[in-house]
Design an enzyme around this catalytic site. Structure first.
Site, PDB file in Angstrom:
ATOM      1  N   SER A 225      -5.782   6.186  26.132  1.00 11.52           N
ATOM      2  CA  SER A 225      -6.772   7.137  26.067  1.00 11.52           C
ATOM      3  C   SER A 225      -7.065   7.797  27.695  1.00 11.52           C
ATOM      4  O   SER A 225      -7.715   8.554  27.557  1.00 11.52           O
ATOM      5  CB  SER A 225      -7.989   6.475  25.702  1.00 11.52           C
ATOM      6  OG  SER A 225      -8.057   6.309  24.103  1.00 11.52           O
ATOM      7  N   HIS A 448      -8.452  -0.646  16.069  1.00 13.92           N
ATOM      8  CA  HIS A 448      -7.718  -1.401  16.930  1.00 13.92           C
ATOM      9  C   HIS A 448      -7.982  -2.964  16.166  1.00 13.92           C
ATOM     10  O   HIS A 448      -7.075  -3.773  16.291  1.00 13.92           O
ATOM     11  CB  HIS A 448      -8.224  -1.571  18.491  1.00 13.92           C
ATOM     12  CG  HIS A 448      -7.405  -0.885  19.161  1.00 13.92           C
ATOM     13  ND1 HIS A 448      -6.160  -0.605  19.681  1.00 13.92           N
ATOM     14  CD2 HIS A 448      -8.042   0.190  20.227  1.00 13.92           C
ATOM     15  CE1 HIS A 448      -5.845   0.251  20.316  1.00 13.92           C
ATOM     16  NE2 HIS A 448      -6.882   0.935  20.700  1.00 13.92           N
ATOM     17  N   ASP A 489      -7.575  12.011  20.786  1.00 11.28           N
ATOM     18  CA  ASP A 489      -6.817  11.818  22.151  1.00 11.28           C
ATOM     19  C   ASP A 489      -5.346  11.344  21.633  1.00 11.28           C
ATOM     20  O   ASP A 489      -4.452  11.326  22.266  1.00 11.28           O
ATOM     21  CB  ASP A 489      -7.449  10.871  23.150  1.00 11.28           C
ATOM     22  CG  ASP A 489      -8.149   9.791  22.763  1.00 11.28           C
ATOM     23  OD1 ASP A 489      -7.926   9.542  21.410  1.00 11.28           O
ATOM     24  OD2 ASP A 489      -8.459   8.954  23.259  1.00 11.28           O
TER      25      ASP A 489
HETATM   26 ZN    ZN Z   1      -7.154   2.918  21.742  1.00 11.52          ZN
END
Ligand code: ZN
Ligand code: NAG
Ligand code: NAG
Ligand code: NAG
Ligand code: NAG
Ligand code: NAG
Length: 670
Positions: A225, A448, A489
């Site tokens: 990121s 995640h 992103d």
């Molecule tokens: Zn990440």
């Protein structure tokens, strides 16, 4: 054109072919022993300020060993615009020749070298030219000459001028890690269908223009990121963990060659207001890359100082700080180990005229005509599901933003923070307009953790915020002059492939039988998330599921996993899918979803979480310049599209101190 063959060049070519840096790189942007930063194939906005660094590498040992490890200190560099004669860098940019810098670094050539702990050592000679700019659109060639005949060439492109401000304001929403697959799944959870037709849609579904951006880093095809945010904000790709710079090889993580970001440009050229809102800690990559210039994204204390004061160690353009800055991350503000030099950054911000809010009530009451800082907890904001449905999870937290013991109370959500930021920026920007970045950060963070429900809850929160933003801009009468962009992103390899009957799964004893609870194709049925459960009302209004815990839940998975247990359906508690075992490697976390079935991982055995994926991500646009956002392009193009729409591509060094008053001010005759 081939260079004249000489012994040194031939020897170098032979040794270079032995190295094809992949897992580890000597310096990602520098396949030769001479490095030009910004490297080959980079684009620039006219007038955008940047630093240039040259490095000459002399590997002392390893497969590239050269010149006994003595770097050429007499290297020279030139720049030429197409059709013009080359000039030395110092002459071209009218700068004094900088001093030579020298350092040594080491790297592993591959995993075998790492296992054997035999790093290759490289000596470096370097020069950095700080704060230059190219004003004339066109192609430029930069040549670094070293080792008596070796040349490294970089071609740079300066994009067309864009001096006219077409949008007064830009609001850039980033769903961190958000992919089309996640958007599709969130729509299924939050919106009802009848015979295959949606009865309502996501707010972003109504955007008129949709594009697609490629997220690669400058030197790897996978991104994090930091460098992807940096590409979106500056038009320059960077390396993993880096932002606002091209990573160099020096030991100092703050001396890397910088590039000017969109808010720095906007502040310098038009004097507009700007703000950042995030559900992450505010020093996290996506919000902090608006002002951050570092090779190490974890330099949190320094990065907060840069947001407020600019880069203080090098002459650099600065923004005078954000006008609205809302999120988590009290660690960098409470005086102590998390803040730069142990300073009280609440006090530092207050000294510069900021109101400081620690909860939603204070945020809503903060004056709109004053710069506003709002830090509502330590670490990330608790996710939407925990703030709205499983609120008992908040009580055990120790995240009070003042540093006092106990949980943060009276938390705002992304919508509260974004709407307040618009009030402040609208007021403070006035005729000069504003730029706001608003991030749904935990889409990424919960993906995640393989916690699909928490991630999708935060995606729906982002969409709900977009909807409320449009309504707010309409009410303020500024919708038509505001460009709204919604993008991501990078992605995660998430998708849905059917449903799972949680009741049947729970009744099965072994792993293979539990998998038979999954219904694919004709057995997948319809979304039960949109059907209220008897006696249960969450009171979270439209745009969110009426039932987070139905019997038939989505069955989903990731492109890459650590070892973990799968039991589809929401977890009342946040998830830790894998953890480090006695031998130091990562295995299934025994307490996580013990009634699920084991899925063995595909990731390295030191990874306890999911990782980012390669996918392109969507770009939704509405407002002035919306038509420029259709098609497939690179993440850097998102910057060029926004910057062009804001009239930031200038043919001369333009600062507000020139007497231009920005939007609505004196006509620019150039
Ligand atoms: Zn990440
Ligand atoms: C290079 O030299 C260093 C000592 O200066 C040594 O530790 C390292 O193992 C050497 N690397 C190789 C690849 O020989
Ligand atoms: C532009 O002007 C400012 C203010 O005069 C100055 O500090 C800065 O170095 C200049 N930038 C470039 C690229 O020359
Ligand atoms: C500036 O540089 C000095 C010495 O290199 C370093 O100790 C300090 O932390 C730096 N400050 C910032 C704000 O980066
Ligand atoms: C919110 O913050 C203000 C101080 O800014 C404090 O007086 C108030 O008690 C806080 N409210 C809650 C619910 O913590
Ligand atoms: C997962 O891997 C372990 C070895 O690490 C093995 O014992 C186990 O049988 C595997 N489980 C499945 C479901 O493949």
């Amino acid at each position: 054109m081939l260079p004249k063959a000489n012994a040194a060049v031939l020897c170098l070519a032979a040794s270079l072919s032995a190295v094809s840096a992949q897992t580890f790189q000597r310096l990602g942007t520098c396949p030769d022993l001479g490095c030009v930063l910004p490297p080959d194939q980079q684009d620039f906005l006219p007038g955008q300020e940047f630093d240039i660094r040259f490095e000459v590498h002399a590997p002392k040992n390893g497969s590239e060993a050269f010149n006994n490890g003595v770097p050429d200190e007499k290297f020279t560099a030139t720049i030429a615009k197409d059709g013009h004669r080359p000039k030395s860098i110092a002459d071209f940019f009218k700068q004094r020749e900088p001093e030579l810098e020298k350092w040594t670094f080491s790297w592993f050539e591959d995993l075998f070298a790492k296992d054997a702990n035999t790093p290759s050592v490289v000596n470096v000679a370097s020069k950095a030219y700080r704060r230059v700019a190219l004003y004339e659109p066109g192609e430029y060639t930069v040549k670094l000459k070293y080792y008596n005949g070796k040349t490294t060439t970089a071609k740079w492109t300066v994009r067309p001028l864009a001096t006219k401000k077409k949008a007064k304001n830009v609001i850039f929403f980033i769903g961190d890690g958000m992919t089309t697959n996640m958007i599709t799944a969130a729509r299924l959870l939050g919106h009802k269908t009848v015979n295959g037709r949606y009865q309502s849609l996501l707010a972003i579904d109504d955007f008129p223009v949709l594009g697609h951006q490629m997220t690669h880093s400058v030197d790897t095809f996978m991104t994090d990121s930091a460098n992807s945010a940096s590409a979106l904000y500056s038009g320059h790709k960077s390396s993993v963990n880096a932002m606002g710079v091209y990573a160099d090889s020096s030991p100092d993580t703050e001396d890397d060659p910088k590039v000017e970001t969109i808010v720095e440009l906007l502040h310098r050229i038009w004097g507009s207001a700007w703000g950042a809102v995030s559900t992450a800690f505010i020093a996290d990559a996506t919000p902090i890359a608006l002002t951050g210039h570092t090779r190490r994204r974890s330099n949190y204390g320094i990065l907060i100082d840069q947001a407020l004061h600019g880069v203080s160690n090098y002459s650099w353009t600065r923004t005078d700080g954000p006008d609205a800055y809302f999120g988590g991350g009290a660690e960098q503000f409470i005086p102590g180990s998390g803040s730069l030099n142990g300073k009280d950054y609440y006090a530092e911000f207050a000294k510069k005229g900021y109101s400081v809010s620690w909860n939603k009530t204070a945020l809503l009451a903060a004056p709109n005509d004053q710069k506003a800082l709002g830090i509502f907890c330590k670490s990330n904001l608790p996710v939407w599901l925990d703030r709205n449905i499983f609120t008992e999870n908040l009580d055990s937290l120790n995240n009070d933003p003042s540093g006092a013991k106990g949980p943060a109370k009276d938390l705002p959500g992304l919508k509260d923070m974004t709407l307040k930021a618009i009030d402040v920026l609208h007021k403070r920007g006035g005729k000069k307009g504003f730029f706001l970045m608003s991030e749904g950060a935990s889409i990424d963070k919960q993906m995640h953790a393989l916690d699909y429900d928490r991630a999708l809850g935060d995606l729906l929160e982002l969409d709900d915020t977009v909807r409320a933003t449009i309504a707010k801009l309409k009410k303020l009468g500024i919708l038509d002059e505001t460009l709204i962009v919604v993008s991501a992103d990078h992605g995660h390899g998430f998708d849905v492939f059917g449903n799972s009957d949680t009741k049947y799964a729970a009744a099965q004893d072994d792993d293979r039988a539990k998998r038979n609870a999954v219904g694919v194709y004709e057995n997948s049925g319809l979304s039960q998330y949109t059907q209220p459960r008897e006696g249960v009302s969450y009171g979270t209004g439209p745009n969110f599921p009426l039932n987070w815990d139905p019997r038939y839940v989505i069955a989903a998975g990731m492109g890459a996993n650590p070892d973990h247990r799968e039991r589809f359906g929401v977890g009342k508690e946040p998830r830790t899918p894998a953890s480090v075992g006695a031998d130091g490697e990562v295995y299934v976390e025994p307490t996580d979803r013990p009634d699920g079935f084991v899925v063995n991982g595909t990731l390295p055995t030191d990874q306890s979480q999911g990782v980012h994926s390669l996918t392109d991500v969507p770009v939704y646009a509405m407002g002035p310049c919306q038509e420029t956002f259709g098609g497939t392009y690179s993440n850097i193009d998102v910057f060029y599209k926004m910057a062009s729409c804001l009239g930031l591509g200038q043919p001369r060094n333009r600062t507000r101190h020139d007497g231009d008053s920005g939007h609505g001010g004196k006509k620019d005759k150039l």
